[in-house]
Design a protein around this motif. Structure first.
Motif, PDB file in Angstrom:
ATOM      1  N   SER A  37       9.438   8.745  -1.237  1.00  0.00           N
ATOM      2  CA  SER A  37      10.042  10.538  -1.799  1.00  0.00           C
ATOM      3  C   SER A  37       7.655  10.341  -2.606  1.00  0.00           C
ATOM      4  O   SER A  37       8.266  11.019  -3.195  1.00  0.00           O
ATOM      5  CB  SER A  37      10.370  10.870  -3.162  1.00  0.00           C
ATOM      6  N   TRP A  38       7.421  10.093  -1.450  1.00  0.00           N
ATOM      7  CA  TRP A  38       6.222  10.709  -1.752  1.00  0.00           C
ATOM      8  C   TRP A  38       5.583  11.509  -2.100  1.00  0.00           C
ATOM      9  O   TRP A  38       5.037  11.755  -3.018  1.00  0.00           O
ATOM     10  CB  TRP A  38       4.902   9.236  -0.445  1.00  0.00           C
ATOM     11  N   ASN A  87      13.485   7.365 -10.644  1.00  0.00           N
ATOM     12  CA  ASN A  87      14.618   6.285 -10.190  1.00  0.00           C
ATOM     13  C   ASN A  87      15.347   6.320  -8.785  1.00  0.00           C
ATOM     14  O   ASN A  87      16.409   6.029  -8.134  1.00  0.00           O
ATOM     15  CB  ASN A  87      15.806   6.901 -10.938  1.00  0.00           C
ATOM     16  N   ARG A  88      13.414   6.776  -7.827  1.00  0.00           N
ATOM     17  CA  ARG A  88      13.747   6.284  -6.493  1.00  0.00           C
ATOM     18  C   ARG A  88      12.500   5.857  -5.458  1.00  0.00           C
ATOM     19  O   ARG A  88      11.605   5.743  -7.105  1.00  0.00           O
ATOM     20  CB  ARG A  88      13.584   7.897  -6.381  1.00  0.00           C
ATOM     21  N   MET A 142       0.426  -1.096   0.471  1.00  0.00           N
ATOM     22  CA  MET A 142      -0.052   0.125   0.004  1.00  0.00           C
ATOM     23  C   MET A 142       1.118   1.373   0.229  1.00  0.00           C
ATOM     24  O   MET A 142       1.997   0.888   0.584  1.00  0.00           O
ATOM     25  CB  MET A 142      -0.912  -0.084   0.731  1.00  0.00           C
ATOM     26  N   MET A 143       0.425   2.563  -1.347  1.00  0.00           N
ATOM     27  CA  MET A 143       1.215   3.231  -1.368  1.00  0.00           C
ATOM     28  C   MET A 143       0.730   4.289   0.116  1.00  0.00           C
ATOM     29  O   MET A 143       0.017   4.551   0.459  1.00  0.00           O
ATOM     30  CB  MET A 143       1.250   4.120  -2.319  1.00  0.00           C
ATOM     31  N   PRO A 144       1.763   4.830   1.018  1.00  0.00           N
ATOM     32  CA  PRO A 144       1.696   6.148   1.802  1.00  0.00           C
ATOM     33  C   PRO A 144       0.730   7.030   0.878  1.00  0.00           C
ATOM     34  O   PRO A 144       0.572   7.375   0.390  1.00  0.00           O
ATOM     35  CB  PRO A 144       2.847   6.626   2.307  1.00  0.00           C
ATOM     36  N   HIS A 145       0.187   7.734   2.356  1.00  0.00           N
ATOM     37  CA  HIS A 145      -0.216   9.282   1.949  1.00  0.00           C
ATOM     38  C   HIS A 145      -0.790  10.307   2.742  1.00  0.00           C
ATOM     39  O   HIS A 145       0.464  10.051   3.668  1.00  0.00           O
ATOM     40  CB  HIS A 145      -1.599   9.358   1.663  1.00  0.00           C
ATOM     41  N   TYR A 174       5.257  16.933  -7.915  1.00  0.00           N
ATOM     42  CA  TYR A 174       4.866  16.842  -8.253  1.00  0.00           C
ATOM     43  C   TYR A 174       4.098  17.112  -9.782  1.00  0.00           C
ATOM     44  O   TYR A 174       4.396  17.315 -10.437  1.00  0.00           O
ATOM     45  CB  TYR A 174       6.621  15.800  -9.082  1.00  0.00           C
ATOM     46  N   CYS A 175       3.486  15.998  -8.955  1.00  0.00           N
ATOM     47  CA  CYS A 175       2.016  15.881 -10.056  1.00  0.00           C
ATOM     48  C   CYS A 175       1.733  16.993  -9.905  1.00  0.00           C
ATOM     49  O   CYS A 175       0.916  18.040 -10.536  1.00  0.00           O
ATOM     50  CB  CYS A 175       0.891  15.039  -8.776  1.00  0.00           C
TER      51      CYS A 175
END
Length: 258
Positions: free
Chosen positions: A139-140, A133-134, A1-4, A146-147
């Motif tokens: 780097s969430w 490349n990270r 699961m990706m962090p938020h 960036y988005c």
């Protein structure tokens, strides 16, 4: 699961050399052209404030004035800076505005549009370098920044895909489609085909809502389910689908939609 993370953008810090725009244009000295003292003094004060306190010490329109000094070296640019902020909402909106919209504002010609586009491109390159490349997990917040910088102020929908390898390292970031103010065509087969070409193990889907509200529509949910089914059939995971609004984002993973 990706962090938020909690909504909101962190400030991007970019250094610009603002010292040389008062140099006389070729032949200007011979013609007697000189910058009026009140404009010269105002510019010097703005530069000093930026030197002493950085971007945090200045409102958007004053930062925009600093950027406009080079494109318009011999005029008071404060009125133009205020017109641009009024038209596009804030500095980020000005930098993201397309050239035709910028030049439609009184006093903003092609040189202004090009200079602002250059600043926006440099800022995007800087934020992209922080995530490419990270590992996405580490780097969430940088990825969300960036988005937002790339997509939050667009006037039409854009669909991007972030391609990850087995270690969840971002190996590619690509625009897949552009649409209208409320729709962007996405084809699951093309998404999966590109993932296979890049040997990606996982994807993060990203698109923006020009309305500013990142609430997923039923069409967004259906499209995500179609891509997930096509990807998972080939062993490719969908880690998240992010919808980018003006000041916040929605994560399908965090909302329980993935």
């Amino acid at each position: 699961m990706m962090p938020h993370r909690s909504p909101g953008l962190s400030d991007a810090q970019t250094a610009f050399d603002l010292a040389g725009d008062e140099a006389e244009p070729a032949g200007a000295a011979l013609a007697g052209a000189r910058l009026p003292s009140y404009i010269r003094d105002h510019r010097a004060r703005l530069r000093q404030r930026f030197t002493d306190g950085g971007a945090a010490a200045m409102p958007d329109y004053e930062l925009l004035e600093l950027l406009l000094f080079r494109a318009i070296p011999r005029q008071d640019v404060k009125p133009l800076a205020r017109r641009l902020i009024d038209r596009f909402g804030d500095l980020a909106g000005v930098l993201a505005a397309p050239a035709p919209a910028l030049t439609a504002v009184e006093g903003a010609g092609p040189a202004v549009a090009q200079d602002l586009a250059l600043v926006a491109a440099a800022a995007q390159r800087m934020t992209r370098a922080r995530v490419l490349n990270r590992q996405v997990i580490s780097s969430w917040d940088a990825l969300l920044d960036y988005c937002h910088m790339t997509m939050a102020h667009r006037e039409t929908e854009q669909f991007r895909i972030l391609f990850l390898d087995r270690r969840n390292t971002l190996i590619a970031d690509e625009e897949q489609a552009r649409g209208t103010v409320d729709h962007v065509p996405v084809y699951p087969r093309e998404v999966v085909r590109r993932a296979l070409e890049l040997n990606a193990s996982a994807l993060i889907l990203v698109h923006n809502h020009p309305s500013g509200d990142p609430t997923p529509s039923q069409a967004d949910i259906a499209m995500t389910d179609q891509i997930r089914a096509a990807a998972e059939a080939l062993g490719i995971a969908i880690h998240d689908h992010l919808i980018i609004g003006r000041s916040r984002e929605t994560s399908f993973r965090s909302e329980g939609l993935l």
